[in-house]
Design a protein around this motif. Structure first.
Motif, PDB file in Angstrom:
ATOM      1  N   GLY A 205       0.842  -1.192   0.000  1.00  0.00           N
ATOM      2  CA  GLY A 205       0.000   0.000   0.000  1.00  0.00           C
ATOM      3  C   GLY A 205       0.874   1.236   0.000  1.00  0.00           C
ATOM      4  N   LYS A 206       0.244   2.363  -0.216  1.00  0.00           N
ATOM      5  CA  LYS A 206       0.921   3.660  -0.267  1.00  0.00           C
ATOM      6  C   LYS A 206       1.581   3.945   1.083  1.00  0.00           C
ATOM      7  CE  LYS A 206      -0.752   8.094  -2.052  1.00  0.00           C
ATOM      8  NZ  LYS A 206      -0.318   8.941  -0.941  1.00  0.00           N
ATOM      9  N   GLY A 207       2.638   4.759   1.084  1.00  0.00           N
ATOM     10  CA  GLY A 207       3.274   5.136   2.355  1.00  0.00           C
ATOM     11  C   GLY A 207       2.276   5.817   3.288  1.00  0.00           C
TER      12      GLY A 207
ATOM     13  N   VAL B 183      -3.315  -2.429   2.121  1.00  0.00           N
ATOM     14  CA  VAL B 183      -3.871  -1.532   3.139  1.00  0.00           C
ATOM     15  C   VAL B 183      -4.087  -0.197   2.450  1.00  0.00           C
ATOM     16  CG1 VAL B 183      -3.526  -0.494   5.422  1.00  0.00           C
ATOM     17  CG2 VAL B 183      -2.540  -2.751   4.920  1.00  0.00           C
ATOM     18  N   MET B 184      -5.271   0.381   2.646  1.00  0.00           N
ATOM     19  CA  MET B 184      -5.554   1.692   2.045  1.00  0.00           C
ATOM     20  C   MET B 184      -6.345   2.562   3.019  1.00  0.00           C
ATOM     21  SD  MET B 184      -8.706   0.974  -0.619  1.00  0.00           S
ATOM     22  CE  MET B 184      -9.464   2.598  -0.387  1.00  0.00           C
ATOM     23  N   GLN B 185      -6.321   3.854   2.781  1.00  0.00           N
ATOM     24  CA  GLN B 185      -7.137   4.795   3.553  1.00  0.00           C
ATOM     25  C   GLN B 185      -8.370   5.115   2.712  1.00  0.00           C
ATOM     26  OE1 GLN B 185      -6.352   6.627   6.581  1.00  0.00           O
ATOM     27  NE2 GLN B 185      -4.444   5.550   6.960  1.00  0.00           N
ATOM     28  N   PRO B 186      -9.506   5.450   3.350  1.00  0.00           N
ATOM     29  CA  PRO B 186     -10.713   5.745   2.576  1.00  0.00           C
ATOM     30  C   PRO B 186     -10.667   7.163   1.990  1.00  0.00           C
ATOM     31  CG  PRO B 186     -11.181   5.875   4.936  1.00  0.00           C
ATOM     32  CD  PRO B 186      -9.756   5.487   4.808  1.00  0.00           C
TER      33      PRO B 186
ATOM     34  N   LEU C 168      -7.169   5.173  -2.874  1.00  0.00           N
ATOM     35  CA  LEU C 168      -8.006   4.265  -3.674  1.00  0.00           C
ATOM     36  C   LEU C 168      -7.399   4.089  -5.073  1.00  0.00           C
ATOM     37  CD1 LEU C 168     -10.614   2.582  -4.076  1.00  0.00           C
ATOM     38  CD2 LEU C 168     -11.772   4.701  -4.733  1.00  0.00           C
ATOM     39  N   LYS C 169      -7.003   5.203  -5.700  1.00  0.00           N
ATOM     40  CA  LYS C 169      -6.418   5.133  -7.054  1.00  0.00           C
ATOM     41  C   LYS C 169      -5.140   4.299  -7.068  1.00  0.00           C
ATOM     42  CE  LYS C 169      -8.161   9.240  -9.394  1.00  0.00           C
ATOM     43  NZ  LYS C 169      -7.907  10.657  -9.714  1.00  0.00           N
ATOM     44  N   GLU C 170      -4.289   4.541  -6.072  1.00  0.00           N
ATOM     45  CA  GLU C 170      -3.031   3.798  -5.965  1.00  0.00           C
ATOM     46  C   GLU C 170      -3.291   2.300  -5.811  1.00  0.00           C
ATOM     47  OE1 GLU C 170       1.243   3.457  -5.163  1.00  0.00           O
ATOM     48  OE2 GLU C 170       0.049   5.050  -6.029  1.00  0.00           O
ATOM     49  N   THR C 171      -4.302   1.963  -5.004  1.00  0.00           N
ATOM     50  CA  THR C 171      -4.625   0.554  -4.759  1.00  0.00           C
ATOM     51  C   THR C 171      -5.142  -0.109  -6.043  1.00  0.00           C
ATOM     52  OG1 THR C 171      -5.163   1.134  -2.482  1.00  0.00           O
ATOM     53  CG2 THR C 171      -5.889  -1.018  -3.221  1.00  0.00           C
TER      54      THR C 171
ATOM     55  N   ALA D 265     -14.880   1.612  -2.906  1.00  0.00           N
ATOM     56  CA  ALA D 265     -13.941   0.475  -2.842  1.00  0.00           C
ATOM     57  C   ALA D 265     -14.696  -0.842  -2.916  1.00  0.00           C
ATOM     58  CB  ALA D 265     -13.111   0.555  -1.562  1.00  0.00           C
ATOM     59  N   LYS D 266     -15.830  -0.925  -2.209  1.00  0.00           N
ATOM     60  CA  LYS D 266     -16.613  -2.172  -2.224  1.00  0.00           C
ATOM     61  C   LYS D 266     -17.170  -2.456  -3.616  1.00  0.00           C
ATOM     62  CE  LYS D 266     -18.047  -1.862   2.614  1.00  0.00           C
ATOM     63  NZ  LYS D 266     -19.154  -1.528   3.510  1.00  0.00           N
TER      64      LYS D 266
END
Length: 295
Positions: free
Chosen positions: A10-12, A197-200, A205-208, A255-256
């Protein structure tokens, strides 16, 4: 039983290290001999576990079955270069050694060294679980693509000039099997879990999305997504928190929809700093027992 590998990516700043450490503590408490390794220079397992760790496998105090290591990229590069140069010292003169050393000074050597260290652990069979807190996504993807590219590169070089940017082909030909084995383990769903792991929020979201697609292209399946840092509903009374809560729920819902074939787990924000075993046991309980998983 074969070793099980779990990769967190996931992103930093999204909470990879926290989720990796909570998972490691959970399995150690279950009686499984567990190793957590970070290849992320920004991650600091020493802070999490409140003890000195560094570039060596270290037993974690106050808990059975748990070990950790922080891979130091500079030390890994030195070790890799020495391993390549050692067999040549007896065979070649000073000038040839100098040329070989120059060949081993490019940026690709650093990546090779990090990956080499990384897959040393994938050949390890003295642990039940090995958990990798990997570097931020772009770097991770490059590392994971390396063995595929190197295998091809090694084959082509052995037919051509006999040189690669890692030194003479003969010295690394034996590594080809190691790289190919690592890739097949990464692609094996019975042996490897790959968790994002991502933040909402939009950038995360784009990175994921991008990273999951890149992994898919090299045959690696994402097995779970953790949406981390959600504001609890009962705290969304204050206008500022209400507005953040609504934004987060929008991205959780997106995301869902987007990842409708990957289980999504949510993790709410904690009201205190994540440090020490007991705090991470609390996170692990939520992660493994208390949080909703959306299939």
């Amino acid at each position: 039983m074969r070793t099980k590998f779990i990769f967190f990516s996931g992103k930093g700043g999204v909470g990879k290290t926290s989720m990796a450490c909570a998972t490691a503590i959970y399995y150690a408490d279950q009686g499984k001999k567990t190793l957590v390794v970070t290849t992320d220079p920004a991650a600091n397992l020493s802070d999490v576990f409140e003890q000195e760790i560094g570039h060596k496998v270290t037993k974690i105090n106050g808990i059975e079955n748990l070990y950790a290591m922080e891979i130091d990229p500079d030390k890994a590069t030195e070790e890799y270069k020495e391993r390549c140069l050692a067999p040549m010292r007896e065979l070649f003169d000073e000038e040839m050694l100098k040329i070989a050393e120059e060949q081993l000074s490019g940026p690709c050597t650093e990546e090779m060294a990090a990956f080499d260290k990384f897959i040393d652990f994938m050949e390890e069979d003295s642990y039940d679980m090995i958990i990798f807190d990997t570097a931020p996504t772009g770097h991770t993807i490059r590392l994971l693509e390396l063995p595929v590219d190197w295998s091809r590169h090694i084959e082509e070089s052995s037919k051509g000039s006999g040189q690669t940017c890692m030194g003479p082909v003969a010295l690394i030909q034996e590594s080809k099997k190691k790289y190919d084995d690592a890739v097949s383990k990464l692609r094996d769903l019975e042996q490897t879990d790959f968790i994002f792991v991502m933040q909402p929020e939009e950038t995360s979201l784009k990175e994921t999305i991008r990273s999951i697609n890149e992994l898919k292209e090299i045959g690696i399946t994402t097995t779970k997504i953790i949406v981390n840092g959600l504001i609890p509903k009962e705290e969304a009374i204050n206008p500022f928190f209400k507005s953040r809560y609504d934004m987060q729920q929008t991205y959780l819902s997106k995301a869902k929809d987007i990842f409708n074939n990957i289980p999504i787990q949510t993790m709410e924000l904690f009201d205190s700093e994540l440090r020490g075993l007991e705090m991470f046991r609390k996170v692990a309980r939520r992660l493994f027992e208390g949080s909703d998983v959306h299939e």
